[in-house]
Design a protein around this motif. Sequence first.
Motif, PDB file in Angstrom:
ATOM      1  N   GLY A  58       5.933  -8.211   3.393  1.00  0.00           N
ATOM      2  CA  GLY A  58       7.260  -7.658   3.597  1.00  0.00           C
ATOM      3  C   GLY A  58       7.233  -6.397   4.442  1.00  0.00           C
ATOM      4  N   SER A  59       8.342  -5.674   4.452  1.00  0.00           N
ATOM      5  CA  SER A  59       8.468  -4.493   5.292  1.00  0.00           C
ATOM      6  C   SER A  59       7.789  -3.286   4.653  1.00  0.00           C
ATOM      7  CB  SER A  59       9.948  -4.179   5.534  1.00  0.00           C
ATOM      8  OG  SER A  59      10.612  -3.957   4.307  1.00  0.00           O
ATOM      9  N   VAL A  60       7.478  -2.307   5.515  1.00  0.00           N
ATOM     10  CA  VAL A  60       6.821  -1.078   5.063  1.00  0.00           C
ATOM     11  C   VAL A  60       7.887  -0.025   4.797  1.00  0.00           C
ATOM     12  CG1 VAL A  60       5.235   0.773   5.697  1.00  0.00           C
ATOM     13  CG2 VAL A  60       4.712  -1.593   6.322  1.00  0.00           C
ATOM     14  N   THR A  61       7.913   0.508   3.590  1.00  0.00           N
ATOM     15  CA  THR A  61       8.870   1.554   3.212  1.00  0.00           C
ATOM     16  C   THR A  61       8.119   2.818   2.830  1.00  0.00           C
ATOM     17  OG1 THR A  61      10.480  -0.072   2.416  1.00  0.00           O
ATOM     18  CG2 THR A  61      10.731   2.187   1.638  1.00  0.00           C
ATOM     19  N   VAL A  62       8.507   3.928   3.454  1.00  0.00           N
ATOM     20  CA  VAL A  62       7.908   5.228   3.119  1.00  0.00           C
ATOM     21  C   VAL A  62       8.846   5.903   2.125  1.00  0.00           C
ATOM     22  CG1 VAL A  62       6.943   7.361   4.016  1.00  0.00           C
ATOM     23  CG2 VAL A  62       7.038   5.335   5.479  1.00  0.00           C
ATOM     24  N   PRO A  63       8.438   6.057   0.869  1.00  0.00           N
ATOM     25  CA  PRO A  63       9.340   6.617  -0.145  1.00  0.00           C
ATOM     26  C   PRO A  63       9.662   8.089   0.109  1.00  0.00           C
ATOM     27  CG  PRO A  63       7.116   6.404  -1.013  1.00  0.00           C
ATOM     28  CD  PRO A  63       7.106   5.746   0.335  1.00  0.00           C
ATOM     29  N   ALA A  64      10.750   8.547  -0.475  1.00  0.00           N
ATOM     30  CA  ALA A  64      11.126   9.953  -0.356  1.00  0.00           C
ATOM     31  C   ALA A  64      10.023  10.826  -0.952  1.00  0.00           C
ATOM     32  CB  ALA A  64      12.444  10.202  -1.078  1.00  0.00           C
ATOM     33  N   GLY A  65       9.577  11.803  -0.168  1.00  0.00           N
ATOM     34  CA  GLY A  65       8.513  12.681  -0.629  1.00  0.00           C
ATOM     35  C   GLY A  65       7.181  11.976  -0.770  1.00  0.00           C
ATOM     36  N   GLY A  66       7.035  10.787  -0.166  1.00  0.00           N
ATOM     37  CA  GLY A  66       5.814   9.997  -0.346  1.00  0.00           C
ATOM     38  C   GLY A  66       5.055   9.760   0.946  1.00  0.00           C
ATOM     39  N   THR A  67       4.000   8.982   0.815  1.00  0.00           N
ATOM     40  CA  THR A  67       3.075   8.713   1.916  1.00  0.00           C
ATOM     41  C   THR A  67       2.722   7.240   1.954  1.00  0.00           C
ATOM     42  OG1 THR A  67       2.111  10.913   1.621  1.00  0.00           O
ATOM     43  CG2 THR A  67       0.840   9.345   2.920  1.00  0.00           C
ATOM     44  N   VAL A  68       2.530   6.698   3.135  1.00  0.00           N
ATOM     45  CA  VAL A  68       2.059   5.326   3.318  1.00  0.00           C
ATOM     46  C   VAL A  68       0.908   5.352   4.311  1.00  0.00           C
ATOM     47  CG1 VAL A  68       2.605   3.048   4.266  1.00  0.00           C
ATOM     48  CG2 VAL A  68       4.219   4.185   2.747  1.00  0.00           C
ATOM     49  N   VAL A  69      -0.173   4.678   3.967  1.00  0.00           N
ATOM     50  CA  VAL A  69      -1.327   4.563   4.856  1.00  0.00           C
ATOM     51  C   VAL A  69      -1.292   3.191   5.513  1.00  0.00           C
ATOM     52  CG1 VAL A  69      -3.841   4.559   5.022  1.00  0.00           C
ATOM     53  CG2 VAL A  69      -2.704   6.143   3.467  1.00  0.00           C
ATOM     54  N   ILE A  70      -1.440   3.168   6.816  1.00  0.00           N
ATOM     55  CA  ILE A  70      -1.512   1.915   7.566  1.00  0.00           C
ATOM     56  C   ILE A  70      -2.947   1.724   8.033  1.00  0.00           C
ATOM     57  CG2 ILE A  70      -0.710   0.665   9.602  1.00  0.00           C
ATOM     58  CD1 ILE A  70       1.881   2.199   9.423  1.00  0.00           C
ATOM     59  N   GLY A  71      -3.510   0.573   7.697  1.00  0.00           N
ATOM     60  CA  GLY A  71      -4.891   0.279   8.059  1.00  0.00           C
ATOM     61  C   GLY A  71      -5.830   0.434   6.884  1.00  0.00           C
ATOM     62  N   GLY A  72      -6.892  -0.355   6.881  1.00  0.00           N
ATOM     63  CA  GLY A  72      -7.861  -0.289   5.791  1.00  0.00           C
ATOM     64  C   GLY A  72      -7.529  -1.256   4.680  1.00  0.00           C
ATOM     65  N   GLU A  73      -8.522  -1.559   3.872  1.00  0.00           N
ATOM     66  CA  GLU A  73      -8.380  -2.533   2.795  1.00  0.00           C
ATOM     67  C   GLU A  73      -7.369  -2.055   1.749  1.00  0.00           C
ATOM     68  OE1 GLU A  73     -11.207  -4.953  -0.412  1.00  0.00           O
ATOM     69  OE2 GLU A  73     -12.062  -3.446   0.928  1.00  0.00           O
ATOM     70  N   GLY A  74      -6.454  -2.944   1.383  1.00  0.00           N
ATOM     71  CA  GLY A  74      -5.468  -2.640   0.357  1.00  0.00           C
ATOM     72  C   GLY A  74      -4.278  -1.848   0.843  1.00  0.00           C
ATOM     73  N   ASN A  75      -4.200  -1.559   2.142  1.00  0.00           N
ATOM     74  CA  ASN A  75      -3.086  -0.791   2.688  1.00  0.00           C
ATOM     75  C   ASN A  75      -2.199  -1.665   3.567  1.00  0.00           C
ATOM     76  OD1 ASN A  75      -4.140   1.606   1.534  1.00  0.00           O
ATOM     77  ND2 ASN A  75      -5.495   1.882   3.290  1.00  0.00           N
ATOM     78  N   ALA A  76      -1.114  -1.085   4.030  1.00  0.00           N
ATOM     79  CA  ALA A  76      -0.265  -1.781   4.992  1.00  0.00           C
ATOM     80  C   ALA A  76      -1.066  -2.044   6.265  1.00  0.00           C
ATOM     81  CB  ALA A  76       0.972  -0.943   5.292  1.00  0.00           C
ATOM     82  N   ALA A  77      -0.597  -3.013   7.072  1.00  0.00           N
ATOM     83  CA  ALA A  77      -1.338  -3.394   8.272  1.00  0.00           C
ATOM     84  C   ALA A  77      -0.401  -3.471   9.466  1.00  0.00           C
ATOM     85  CB  ALA A  77      -2.037  -4.736   8.071  1.00  0.00           C
ATOM     86  N   ALA A  78      -0.938  -3.138  10.632  1.00  0.00           N
ATOM     87  CA  ALA A  78      -0.217  -3.263  11.899  1.00  0.00           C
ATOM     88  C   ALA A  78      -1.196  -3.795  12.929  1.00  0.00           C
ATOM     89  CB  ALA A  78       0.350  -1.916  12.340  1.00  0.00           C
ATOM     90  N   VAL A  79      -0.947  -5.009  13.425  1.00  0.00           N
ATOM     91  CA  VAL A  79      -1.908  -5.696  14.289  1.00  0.00           C
ATOM     92  C   VAL A  79      -1.229  -6.142  15.579  1.00  0.00           C
ATOM     93  CG1 VAL A  79      -3.481  -7.665  14.490  1.00  0.00           C
ATOM     94  CG2 VAL A  79      -3.242  -6.489  12.305  1.00  0.00           C
TER      95      VAL A  79
END
Length: 220
Positions: free
Chosen positions: A102-123
């Motif tokens: 699904g889509s990537v959502t950055v929560p309020a006051g939060g962090t999202v990591v893209i890339g690496g095992e178990g994280n969101a991905a962008a290819v």
Amino acid sequence: MSSSLRRGALAASAIAFSIASLAACGAGNDAQTLGIKPDNASTSVGDIKVQNALVIIQPEREAEGPAAVSATLFNTGDSAQTLDSITLDGIGPAEVKAAGGGSVTVPAGGTVVIGGEGNAAAVVKDGSALADGANHKVTFAFSETGDVSLTAFVVPAQSYFSSWGPSDIPAVPEASPSAPAAGEGEAEGTTPSATGSPSATGTPTDAASASATESGAAEH
């Protein structure tokens, strides 16, 4: 006060002033040490900050295949924001998906990591136009903030970045052992069967029968 004492007092004052000056460099919101920037691509627009942005290509220079975008997204606002797209200048959009799909959502006051095992991905499907060591413009589009662009470093999926690179990396085929040549290891003019093998002419039962016949003839 003697001259020696005056010199000592001046030296102590100079040392105290030097220590105070050094302490001032690392104290407060305007500390000089805060002016040291990390050697990575980062920028911020409104409530969104993008940090540690990288474009990770295939480990071999001439290899063709996808490339991956790696970054850390920060949202300092009071409402969540959706990462609508990631686009590499001159190449096109990346396929972006959350860790669970699904889509990537950055929560309020939060962090999202893209890339690496178990994280969101962008290819990006084809990263052949990206060169190792180059800088490439990457644009992150968010639902409220809009476009956030920066120049990201291009690195191969090696060493520190091997687990952050594209998941589709062609495997290098292993060389198969060559079969021994015909007759290799055999003496010239010989056959595989050795002379003087355990199956010699005559068997142990034949020898026993001959011995018994001779013994009976001697008794008569």
